[in-house]
Design a protein around this motif. Structure first.
Motif, PDB file in Angstrom:
ATOM      1  N   GLY A 119       2.849  -6.289  -3.204  1.00 63.79           N
ATOM      2  CA  GLY A 119       3.722  -5.139  -3.088  1.00 63.79           C
ATOM      3  C   GLY A 119       3.192  -4.045  -2.190  1.00 63.79           C
ATOM      4  N   MET A 120       1.870  -3.958  -2.065  1.00 63.44           N
ATOM      5  CA  MET A 120       1.289  -2.870  -1.280  1.00 63.44           C
ATOM      6  C   MET A 120       0.838  -3.290   0.111  1.00 63.44           C
ATOM      7  SD  MET A 120      -0.787  -0.652  -4.112  1.00 63.44           S
ATOM      8  CE  MET A 120      -1.216   0.622  -2.929  1.00 63.44           C
ATOM      9  N   GLY A 121       0.746  -4.592   0.384  1.00 69.44           N
ATOM     10  CA  GLY A 121       0.296  -4.972   1.709  1.00 69.44           C
ATOM     11  C   GLY A 121      -0.026  -6.437   1.853  1.00 69.44           C
ATOM     12  N   MET A 122      -0.868  -6.728   2.836  1.00 70.23           N
ATOM     13  CA  MET A 122      -1.242  -8.092   3.192  1.00 70.23           C
ATOM     14  C   MET A 122      -2.756  -8.246   3.117  1.00 70.23           C
ATOM     15  SD  MET A 122       1.420  -9.986   4.406  1.00 70.23           S
ATOM     16  CE  MET A 122       0.597 -11.187   5.425  1.00 70.23           C
ATOM     17  N   VAL A 123      -3.165  -9.483   2.845  1.00 68.66           N
ATOM     18  CA  VAL A 123      -4.585  -9.826   2.890  1.00 68.66           C
ATOM     19  C   VAL A 123      -4.753 -10.875   3.982  1.00 68.66           C
ATOM     20  CG1 VAL A 123      -6.550 -10.778   1.635  1.00 68.66           C
ATOM     21  CG2 VAL A 123      -4.907  -9.310   0.447  1.00 68.66           C
ATOM     22  N   TYR A 124      -5.776 -10.684   4.807  1.00 66.30           N
ATOM     23  CA  TYR A 124      -6.034 -11.579   5.937  1.00 66.30           C
ATOM     24  C   TYR A 124      -7.424 -12.183   5.856  1.00 66.30           C
ATOM     25  CZ  TYR A 124      -2.035  -9.310   8.146  1.00 66.30           C
ATOM     26  OH  TYR A 124      -0.781  -8.836   8.415  1.00 66.30           O
ATOM     27  N   LEU A 125      -7.535 -13.422   6.302  1.00 61.38           N
ATOM     28  CA  LEU A 125      -8.839 -14.005   6.591  1.00 61.38           C
ATOM     29  C   LEU A 125      -9.269 -13.356   7.896  1.00 61.38           C
ATOM     30  CD1 LEU A 125     -11.128 -16.103   6.387  1.00 61.38           C
ATOM     31  CD2 LEU A 125      -9.627 -17.680   7.620  1.00 61.38           C
ATOM     32  N   VAL A 128      -4.761  -4.942   4.046  1.00 62.82           N
ATOM     33  CA  VAL A 128      -4.129  -3.905   4.854  1.00 62.82           C
ATOM     34  C   VAL A 128      -2.941  -3.334   4.081  1.00 62.82           C
ATOM     35  CG1 VAL A 128      -2.997  -3.376   7.054  1.00 62.82           C
ATOM     36  CG2 VAL A 128      -4.809  -5.111   6.975  1.00 62.82           C
ATOM     37  N   LEU A 129      -2.944  -2.025   3.890  1.00 61.73           N
ATOM     38  CA  LEU A 129      -1.853  -1.343   3.206  1.00 61.73           C
ATOM     39  C   LEU A 129      -0.654  -1.266   4.152  1.00 61.73           C
ATOM     40  CD1 LEU A 129      -1.089   0.256   0.614  1.00 61.73           C
ATOM     41  CD2 LEU A 129      -1.920   2.311   1.777  1.00 61.73           C
ATOM     42  N   ARG A 130       0.537  -1.567   3.639  1.00 60.35           N
ATOM     43  CA  ARG A 130       1.751  -1.524   4.459  1.00 60.35           C
ATOM     44  C   ARG A 130       1.896  -0.165   5.140  1.00 60.35           C
ATOM     45  NH1 ARG A 130       5.621  -3.414   0.090  1.00 60.35           N
ATOM     46  NH2 ARG A 130       6.600  -1.442   0.626  1.00 60.35           N
ATOM     47  N   GLY A 131       2.504  -0.190   6.341  1.00 59.63           N
ATOM     48  CA  GLY A 131       2.630   1.011   7.164  1.00 59.63           C
ATOM     49  C   GLY A 131       3.257   2.188   6.467  1.00 59.63           C
ATOM     50  N   GLU A 132       4.406   1.976   5.821  1.00 55.15           N
ATOM     51  CA  GLU A 132       5.084   3.102   5.172  1.00 55.15           C
ATOM     52  C   GLU A 132       4.256   3.657   4.014  1.00 55.15           C
ATOM     53  OE1 GLU A 132       6.900  -0.665   3.317  1.00 55.15           O
ATOM     54  OE2 GLU A 132       6.258  -0.027   5.300  1.00 55.15           O
ATOM     55  N   LEU A 133       3.474   2.805   3.353  1.00 58.49           N
ATOM     56  CA  LEU A 133       2.617   3.277   2.266  1.00 58.49           C
ATOM     57  C   LEU A 133       1.384   3.994   2.817  1.00 58.49           C
ATOM     58  CD1 LEU A 133       2.855   0.251  -0.199  1.00 58.49           C
ATOM     59  CD2 LEU A 133       4.196   2.370  -0.177  1.00 58.49           C
ATOM     60  N   SER A 134       0.908   3.556   3.976  1.00 58.74           N
ATOM     61  CA  SER A 134      -0.235   4.221   4.614  1.00 58.74           C
ATOM     62  C   SER A 134       0.101   5.642   5.041  1.00 58.74           C
ATOM     63  CB  SER A 134      -0.706   3.427   5.832  1.00 58.74           C
ATOM     64  OG  SER A 134      -1.377   2.258   5.437  1.00 58.74           O
ATOM     65  N   ARG A 135       1.380   5.889   5.276  1.00 60.69           N
ATOM     66  CA  ARG A 135       1.816   7.227   5.683  1.00 60.69           C
ATOM     67  C   ARG A 135       2.153   8.117   4.479  1.00 60.69           C
ATOM     68  NH1 ARG A 135       3.619   3.739   9.538  1.00 60.69           N
ATOM     69  NH2 ARG A 135       5.643   3.361   8.616  1.00 60.69           N
ATOM     70  N   ASP A 136       2.136   7.541   3.283  1.00 60.79           N
ATOM     71  CA  ASP A 136       2.412   8.293   2.061  1.00 60.79           C
ATOM     72  C   ASP A 136       1.081   8.739   1.447  1.00 60.79           C
ATOM     73  OD1 ASP A 136       2.589   8.315  -1.035  1.00 60.79           O
ATOM     74  OD2 ASP A 136       4.705   8.403  -0.426  1.00 60.79           O
ATOM     75  N   ALA A 137       0.902  10.035   1.284  1.00 60.65           N
ATOM     76  CA  ALA A 137      -0.380  10.579   0.819  1.00 60.65           C
ATOM     77  C   ALA A 137      -0.785  10.023  -0.545  1.00 60.65           C
ATOM     78  CB  ALA A 137      -0.314  12.097   0.766  1.00 60.65           C
ATOM     79  N   ARG A 142      -4.432   6.363  -3.455  1.00 64.39           N
ATOM     80  CA  ARG A 142      -4.614   5.303  -4.449  1.00 64.39           C
ATOM     81  C   ARG A 142      -5.370   4.121  -3.841  1.00 64.39           C
ATOM     82  NH1 ARG A 142       0.236   1.858  -7.329  1.00 64.39           N
ATOM     83  NH2 ARG A 142      -1.132   0.335  -8.284  1.00 64.39           N
ATOM     84  N   PHE A 143      -4.993   3.739  -2.629  1.00 67.55           N
ATOM     85  CA  PHE A 143      -5.642   2.624  -1.930  1.00 67.55           C
ATOM     86  C   PHE A 143      -7.111   2.945  -1.663  1.00 67.55           C
ATOM     87  CE2 PHE A 143      -6.509   0.045   1.890  1.00 67.55           C
ATOM     88  CZ  PHE A 143      -6.012  -1.183   1.496  1.00 67.55           C
ATOM     89  N   LEU A 160      -4.071   1.849   6.591  1.00 68.55           N
ATOM     90  CA  LEU A 160      -5.367   1.770   5.924  1.00 68.55           C
ATOM     91  C   LEU A 160      -5.719   0.316   5.656  1.00 68.55           C
ATOM     92  CD1 LEU A 160      -5.058   4.608   3.276  1.00 68.55           C
ATOM     93  CD2 LEU A 160      -6.890   4.390   4.946  1.00 68.55           C
ATOM     94  N   PHE A 161      -7.010   0.007   5.722  1.00 66.27           N
ATOM     95  CA  PHE A 161      -7.469  -1.331   5.340  1.00 66.27           C
ATOM     96  C   PHE A 161      -8.833  -1.207   4.696  1.00 66.27           C
ATOM     97  CE2 PHE A 161      -9.493  -0.943   9.513  1.00 66.27           C
ATOM     98  CZ  PHE A 161     -10.742  -1.500   9.302  1.00 66.27           C
TER      99      PHE A 161
END
Length: 170
Positions: free
Chosen positions: A44-50, A64-73, A78-79, A108-109
């Protein structure tokens, strides 16, 4: 040439996300140290990458936190707190967070050690239950190692759940 892992479209240098589906183009370099190689999972909050640490040649996981969530303070904080808490728990059964940063486009990542195996949640979904005869050797380690790790995580801001618990074949 950067390529979308979902639609396989290729794009020129400087484009970070696929205009068709929003996926990160791979390989992507983060802060000059981490090369994203392939998606491992999403939530729900983002993606995980190798990923690979370029200087060390070591494989890692990058969340990596999704873009719209990264822009939310609120979500950003929380991340960050999740990463900080996980990095400070220092328990052998809690994944170690080793770095925190931002992608070229501002998401954010954080970087963690790479774990092999399936999540306990995936095992439970597939098998519905764990037969006692097959898993008695695992019950004691679960109580002895995982539960204290969850307790350590729960005392801070990190979240603990079966979906975040890796279940190895051994």
């Amino acid at each position: 040439m950067p390529r979308c892992p979902t639609c396989q479209s290729e794009y020129g240098e400087g484009i970070v996300y696929c205009p068709q589906d929003g996926q990160a183009l791979l390989p992507m370099i983060l802060e000059g140290h981490y090369r994203l190689l392939s998606p491992v999972g999403s939530g729900g909050m983002g993606m995980v990458y190798l990923a690979e640490h370029i200087g060390l040649g070591k494989r890692v996981a990058v969340k990596v936190l999704r873009g719209e969530l990264s822009r939310d303070a609120t979500f950003s904080r929380r991340f960050e707190l999740e990463a900080i808490a996980a990095s400070q728990i220092g328990h052998e059964n809690i994944v170690d967070v080793t770095d925190l940063g931002r992608t070229p486009s501002g998401e954010l990542f954080y970087v963690t050690e790479l774990l092999e195996g399936r999540s306990l949640g995936a095992v439970l979904l597939r098998e519905r239950f764990l037969p006692v005869a097959r898993n008695v050797p695992r019950v004691h380690p679960l109580q002895r190692y995982v539960l204290p790790g969850w307790a350590g995580a729960s005392s801070g801001r990190a979240q603990a759940s079966p979906a975040r618990t890796t279940w190895s074949a051994s």
